[in-house]
Enzyme design. Structure first.
Site, PDB file in Angstrom:
ATOM      1  N   LYS A 190       1.705  -3.076   6.692  1.00  0.00           N
ATOM      2  CA  LYS A 190       2.167  -3.245   5.104  1.00  0.00           C
ATOM      3  C   LYS A 190       3.595  -3.196   5.288  1.00  0.00           C
ATOM      4  CE  LYS A 190      -1.441  -4.549   3.120  1.00  0.00           C
ATOM      5  NZ  LYS A 190      -1.651  -5.707   2.444  1.00  0.00           N
ATOM      6  N   TYR A 204      -2.154   0.527  10.187  1.00  0.00           N
ATOM      7  CA  TYR A 204      -2.359  -0.231   8.953  1.00  0.00           C
ATOM      8  C   TYR A 204      -0.963  -0.121   8.176  1.00  0.00           C
ATOM      9  CZ  TYR A 204      -3.638  -0.778   3.917  1.00  0.00           C
ATOM     10  OH  TYR A 204      -3.600  -1.268   2.763  1.00  0.00           O
ATOM     11  N   SER A 258       0.748  -1.249  -0.046  1.00  0.00           N
ATOM     12  CA  SER A 258       0.052  -0.080  -0.004  1.00  0.00           C
ATOM     13  C   SER A 258       0.840   1.225   0.059  1.00  0.00           C
ATOM     14  CB  SER A 258      -0.897   0.119   1.352  1.00  0.00           C
ATOM     15  OG  SER A 258      -1.649   1.306   1.311  1.00  0.00           O
TER      16      SER A 258
END
Length: 317
Positions: free
Chosen positions: A145, A141, A117
């Site tokens: 990643k 988040y 991402s």
């Protein structure tokens, strides 16, 4: 090649599956359906409902279906949720990857395309970011990643590519559309359909119209990037990160205006406060993926909006 697509019933995963099948590649899907939709799975494709992070499940799937490569798209992606459940996000996006890598090593599977991402960049120093820009995530988040990328890079013998997605939009077919409630385009389409205003988070940002600028890339183009990445990890040893975006930024108001052009209907909105830590602009530098994999996005924002609107209309019918 037989590809295992984890998260293959999800929005992006289903498009990747469709692209692989169209290219004549055998596919196996593993998805726990926590956010996926079984109706996206094509008839005749082996489909296992299960947790990609469960060691026994992933080992059995790799062996039983004689998998030779993995496209790992399973995971969780809500930034706000990640603040409330950071350890759970680590499990979903890092521990699961580690378990997949362990199972691959045991089964002798050495090819991996990993779904990453643009959130790994955090607050970039400039609006356009290349892959060698500092990775400084500002939320759990994005950190998960980045940690997963590190786990992949530390796996000996694996030929891998990590694709850092920017903002996926659109649909290649009506049944493959984004049915979520958090991404911008579905929310704008809902406002146009219902007349209920959406909240635009941040209208005084340092951008031309005051709203956040992002790189909106058609999900069919992201699927095509997976095909290019799959070919690259198959034909030679790879260990590389690539941006998957268009190289062009559009503001929130640009998206709203694109929806209004497509639907012929106003998409009402109200101003709201900016989200803490949200960058004003993030756009992909796509030089590397173009020069090394020969991939570029081919769809415009209007293409994506049109496809999403037609899909939403078909599903409502």
């Amino acid at each position: 090649m037989t590809w295992l697509v984890t998260g293959g019933a999800g929005y992006i995963g289903a498009h990747v599956t469709a692209a692989l099948l169209a290219a004549g590649e055998p596919v196996v899907i593993l998805d726990d359906l926590s956010t996926g939709d079984a109706r996206r799975v094509p008839p005749g494709v082996p489909f296992l409902i299960g947790d990609a992070g469960d060691p026994a499940t992933i080992r059995d799937t790799l062996h039983r279906h004689r998998v030779t490569g993995v496209m790992h798209l399973a995971g969780s992606k809500s930034v706000p949720e990640s603040f409330h459940k950071p350890q759970w996000y680590h499990r979903q996006n890092v521990t699961v990857v580690e378990n997949v890598l362990d199972a691959m090593a045991e089964a002798g599977v050495t090819r991996l395309v990993f779904s990453s991402s643009a959130a790994v960049y955090g607050l970039p120093a400039s609006p356009t970011v290349a892959e060698d820009a500092p990775a400084r995530p500002i939320n759990p988040y994005g950190q998960s990643k980045l940690d997963a990328e590190h786990a992949v890079a530390d796996s000996p013998g694996v030929s891998w590519i990590a694709l850092r997605y920017f903002n996926a939009v659109g649909a290649a077919a009506a049944h493959l559309g984004d049915h979520g409630t958090t991404n911008l385009l579905p929310r704008v389409l809902r406002a146009a359909r219902t007349g209920e205003p959406l909240t635009v988070t941040g209208t005084g940002l340092p951008t031309p119209d005051g709203t956040a600028i992002r790189d909106y890339v058609h999900v069919a183009d992201i699927a095509a990037a997976h095909l290019a990445a799959g070919a690259a990890v198959t034909t030679g040893r790879r260990a590389r990160v690539y941006n998957a975006g268009t190289g062009t930024g559009h503001s929130v108001l640009d998206v709203i205006h694109a929806v209004e052009r497509t639907t012929g209907t106003p998409a009402p909105w109200t101003p709201g406060p900016p989200r803490p830590g949200d960058p004003a602009a993030v756009v992909a530098d796509v030089t590397r993926i173009g020069s090394e994999l020969g991939w570029r996005a081919r769809h415009t924002l209007d293409d994506a909006v049109r496809s999403a609107w037609l899909g939403a209309a078909a599903n409502a019918a």
